[in-house]
Design a protein around this motif. Structure first.
Motif, PDB file in Angstrom:
ATOM      1  N   ASP A  31       0.845  -1.194   0.000  1.00 46.32           N
ATOM      2  CA  ASP A  31       0.000   0.000   0.000  1.00 46.32           C
ATOM      3  C   ASP A  31       0.882   1.246   0.000  1.00 46.32           C
ATOM      4  O   ASP A  31       1.844   1.336   0.751  1.00 46.32           O
ATOM      5  N   ASP A  32       0.543   2.230  -0.830  1.00 50.55           N
ATOM      6  CA  ASP A  32       1.388   3.418  -0.947  1.00 50.55           C
ATOM      7  C   ASP A  32       1.120   4.476   0.122  1.00 50.55           C
ATOM      8  O   ASP A  32       1.756   5.530   0.141  1.00 50.55           O
ATOM      9  N   GLY A  33       0.176   4.204   1.028  1.00 51.36           N
ATOM     10  CA  GLY A  33      -0.063   5.113   2.147  1.00 51.36           C
ATOM     11  C   GLY A  33      -0.940   6.307   1.844  1.00 51.36           C
ATOM     12  O   GLY A  33      -1.151   7.165   2.702  1.00 51.36           O
ATOM     13  N   THR A  34      -1.477   6.380   0.629  1.00 50.57           N
ATOM     14  CA  THR A  34      -2.315   7.536   0.265  1.00 50.57           C
ATOM     15  C   THR A  34      -3.781   7.326   0.626  1.00 50.57           C
ATOM     16  O   THR A  34      -4.557   8.269   0.582  1.00 50.57           O
ATOM     17  N   GLY A  35      -4.149   6.094   0.951  1.00 47.59           N
ATOM     18  CA  GLY A  35      -5.544   5.804   1.269  1.00 47.59           C
ATOM     19  C   GLY A  35      -6.416   5.583   0.049  1.00 47.59           C
ATOM     20  O   GLY A  35      -7.632   5.463   0.156  1.00 47.59           O
ATOM     21  N   THR A  36      -5.817   5.526  -1.138  1.00 53.16           N
ATOM     22  CA  THR A  36      -6.581   5.344  -2.370  1.00 53.16           C
ATOM     23  C   THR A  36      -6.605   3.892  -2.832  1.00 53.16           C
ATOM     24  O   THR A  36      -7.246   3.569  -3.821  1.00 53.16           O
ATOM     25  N   GLY A  37      -5.878   3.031  -2.133  1.00 53.53           N
ATOM     26  CA  GLY A  37      -5.795   1.629  -2.538  1.00 53.53           C
ATOM     27  C   GLY A  37      -4.692   1.374  -3.541  1.00 53.53           C
ATOM     28  O   GLY A  37      -4.527   0.252  -4.007  1.00 53.53           O
ATOM     29  N   SER A  38      -3.935   2.399  -3.905  1.00 49.72           N
ATOM     30  CA  SER A  38      -2.825   2.228  -4.845  1.00 49.72           C
ATOM     31  C   SER A  38      -1.659   1.523  -4.159  1.00 49.72           C
ATOM     32  O   SER A  38      -1.544   1.542  -2.937  1.00 49.72           O
ATOM     33  N   THR A  39      -0.820   0.916  -4.977  1.00 51.86           N
ATOM     34  CA  THR A  39       0.349   0.214  -4.443  1.00 51.86           C
ATOM     35  C   THR A  39       1.622   0.762  -5.074  1.00 51.86           C
ATOM     36  O   THR A  39       1.581   1.452  -6.097  1.00 51.86           O
ATOM     37  N   GLU A  40       2.744   0.436  -4.437  1.00 53.25           N
ATOM     38  CA  GLU A  40       4.067   0.806  -4.941  1.00 53.25           C
ATOM     39  C   GLU A  40       5.052  -0.227  -4.423  1.00 53.25           C
ATOM     40  O   GLU A  40       4.747  -0.965  -3.479  1.00 53.25           O
ATOM     41  N   PRO A  41       6.248  -0.295  -5.003  1.00 52.65           N
ATOM     42  CA  PRO A  41       7.255  -1.206  -4.459  1.00 52.65           C
ATOM     43  C   PRO A  41       7.583  -0.835  -3.020  1.00 52.65           C
ATOM     44  O   PRO A  41       7.554   0.342  -2.646  1.00 52.65           O
ATOM     45  N   ARG A  42       7.870  -1.833  -2.195  1.00 50.60           N
ATOM     46  CA  ARG A  42       8.171  -1.587  -0.783  1.00 50.60           C
ATOM     47  C   ARG A  42       9.304  -0.578  -0.629  1.00 50.60           C
ATOM     48  O   ARG A  42       9.238   0.323   0.179  1.00 50.60           O
ATOM     49  N   PHE A  43      10.375  -0.738  -1.407  1.00 47.63           N
ATOM     50  CA  PHE A  43      11.499   0.196  -1.366  1.00 47.63           C
ATOM     51  C   PHE A  43      11.892   0.562  -2.787  1.00 47.63           C
ATOM     52  O   PHE A  43      11.959  -0.300  -3.647  1.00 47.63           O
ATOM     53  N   SER A  44      12.161   1.826  -3.009  1.00 46.95           N
ATOM     54  CA  SER A  44      12.762   2.252  -4.272  1.00 46.95           C
ATOM     55  C   SER A  44      13.851   3.259  -3.947  1.00 46.95           C
ATOM     56  O   SER A  44      13.792   3.959  -2.940  1.00 46.95           O
ATOM     57  N   CYS A  45      14.839   3.310  -4.809  1.00 48.62           N
ATOM     58  CA  CYS A  45      16.005   4.174  -4.589  1.00 48.62           C
ATOM     59  C   CYS A  45      16.083   5.180  -5.724  1.00 48.62           C
ATOM     60  O   CYS A  45      16.244   4.803  -6.879  1.00 48.62           O
ATOM     61  N   ASN A  46      15.931   6.456  -5.403  1.00 46.00           N
ATOM     62  CA  ASN A  46      15.969   7.525  -6.395  1.00 46.00           C
ATOM     63  C   ASN A  46      16.992   8.558  -5.949  1.00 46.00           C
ATOM     64  O   ASN A  46      16.697   9.411  -5.111  1.00 46.00           O
ATOM     65  N   VAL A  47      18.191   8.463  -6.507  1.00 49.52           N
ATOM     66  CA  VAL A  47      19.262   9.354  -6.043  1.00 49.52           C
ATOM     67  C   VAL A  47      20.292   9.562  -7.150  1.00 49.52           C
ATOM     68  O   VAL A  47      20.496   8.690  -7.988  1.00 49.52           O
ATOM     69  N   ALA A  48      20.878  10.741  -7.131  1.00 49.98           N
ATOM     70  CA  ALA A  48      22.047  11.030  -7.961  1.00 49.98           C
ATOM     71  C   ALA A  48      23.142  11.491  -7.005  1.00 49.98           C
ATOM     72  O   ALA A  48      22.951  12.451  -6.264  1.00 49.98           O
ATOM     73  N   ILE A  49      24.257  10.788  -7.007  1.00 48.22           N
ATOM     74  CA  ILE A  49      25.369  11.137  -6.126  1.00 48.22           C
ATOM     75  C   ILE A  49      26.330  12.005  -6.927  1.00 48.22           C
ATOM     76  O   ILE A  49      26.924  11.549  -7.902  1.00 48.22           O
ATOM     77  N   HIS A  50      26.462  13.275  -6.518  1.00 48.94           N
ATOM     78  CA  HIS A  50      27.226  14.257  -7.289  1.00 48.94           C
ATOM     79  C   HIS A  50      28.628  14.508  -6.759  1.00 48.94           C
ATOM     80  O   HIS A  50      29.384  15.254  -7.367  1.00 48.94           O
ATOM     81  N   SER A  51      28.959  13.936  -5.617  1.00 48.12           N
ATOM     82  CA  SER A  51      30.265  14.236  -5.033  1.00 48.12           C
ATOM     83  C   SER A  51      31.011  12.947  -4.716  1.00 48.12           C
ATOM     84  O   SER A  51      30.404  11.901  -4.490  1.00 48.12           O
ATOM     85  N   GLN A  52      32.329  13.046  -4.684  1.00 49.79           N
ATOM     86  CA  GLN A  52      33.165  11.894  -4.374  1.00 49.79           C
ATOM     87  C   GLN A  52      33.044  11.580  -2.892  1.00 49.79           C
ATOM     88  O   GLN A  52      33.118  12.466  -2.044  1.00 49.79           O
ATOM     89  N   GLN A  53      32.826  10.300  -2.571  1.00 47.96           N
ATOM     90  CA  GLN A  53      32.681   9.872  -1.188  1.00 47.96           C
ATOM     91  C   GLN A  53      33.403   8.546  -0.998  1.00 47.96           C
ATOM     92  O   GLN A  53      33.698   7.849  -1.965  1.00 47.96           O
ATOM     93  N   GLU A  54      33.641   8.207   0.264  1.00 46.91           N
ATOM     94  CA  GLU A  54      34.224   6.907   0.567  1.00 46.91           C
ATOM     95  C   GLU A  54      33.262   5.806   0.139  1.00 46.91           C
ATOM     96  O   GLU A  54      32.057   5.899   0.406  1.00 46.91           O
ATOM     97  N   ALA A  55      33.787   4.774  -0.524  1.00 51.28           N
ATOM     98  CA  ALA A  55      32.938   3.678  -1.004  1.00 51.28           C
ATOM     99  C   ALA A  55      32.170   3.036   0.143  1.00 51.28           C
ATOM    100  O   ALA A  55      30.981   2.715   0.006  1.00 51.28           O
ATOM    101  N   TYR A  56      32.827   2.880   1.288  1.00 47.43           N
ATOM    102  CA  TYR A  56      32.176   2.267   2.454  1.00 47.43           C
ATOM    103  C   TYR A  56      30.938   3.055   2.861  1.00 47.43           C
ATOM    104  O   TYR A  56      29.886   2.481   3.142  1.00 47.43           O
TER     105      TYR A  56
END
Length: 197
Positions: A31-56
């Motif tokens: 359930d997507d939590g909107t109360g309309t009965g719609s569904t969505e994947p339990r987890f989705s990842c939407n991100v763009a990483i723009h800076s250098q970071q430690e891999a860990y």
């Protein structure tokens, strides 16, 4: 290879079976939590990483999206996801060393009753906040607020699930147990496994 890890993290050094099991759980429609009965994947990842970071740090951030913990095991990077699973091992007084099982509990002051989850709202094109309350716990302990930033989250429903998970975990998983065991048990048990005592 393309983004800097190169030969340090090859495909052969990933436990693809643990990643596949996690992906099946993540992709399940809820359930997507909107109360309309719609569904969505339990987890989705939407991100763009723009800076250098430690891999860990990046690996830990990515795993936080789907409630998972990365660790190195048997020559491969594997993950353990906080998801429903059967018990994998039984500990009794027969396979632990002295002094046996030592229990401790978390302080009631540290048990969150209100979670405020920060996520990126795609329709507003800005950050938004989802408030999740445990009214039963609030009646007992008052309002104990914790702010959480949901990494790579663009769904209000997913932000709500993050808040509910946090409140459930802190309200119900309040006891820890310490034990010393033999090498036979230590070799079999891995982080994140469900055990029986």
């Amino acid at each position: 290879d393309r983004y800097g890890l190169g030969s340090h993290l090859e495909e052969s050094s990933l436990d693809k079976f643990s990643f596949y099991a996690a992906s099946v759980y993540c992709a399940e429609q809820v359930d997507d939590g909107t109360g309309t009965g719609s569904t969505e994947p339990r987890f989705s990842c939407n991100v763009a990483i723009h800076s250098q970071q430690e891999a860990y740090n990046v690996i830990n951030q990515m795993c936080s999206v789907f409630r998972s913990m990365p660790f190195w095991s048997a020559g491969a990077l594997t993950i353990s996801q906080d998801s429903p699973k059967d018990s994998s091992y039984l500990f009794t007084l027969a396979n632990v060393l002295e002094p046996g099982f030592t229990y401790s509990t978390s302080s009631q002051k540290n048990r969150t009753t209100v979670a405020i989850v920060k996520y990126f709202d795609n329709s507003l094109r800005t950050y938004a906040y989802e408030e999740v309350k445990d009214t039963t716990a609030m009646d007992k302990y008052g309002a104990i607020v914790k702010n959480v930033a949901a990494f790579a989250c663009t769904s209000r429903g997913q932000a709500q699930r993050v808040g509910k998970w946090l409140l459930y975990s802190e309200g119900n998983e309040t006891e820890t147990v310490s034990v010393r065991t033999s090498i036979a048990a230590g070799v079999v048990v891995r982080p994140g496994m469900v055990i029986d005592i």
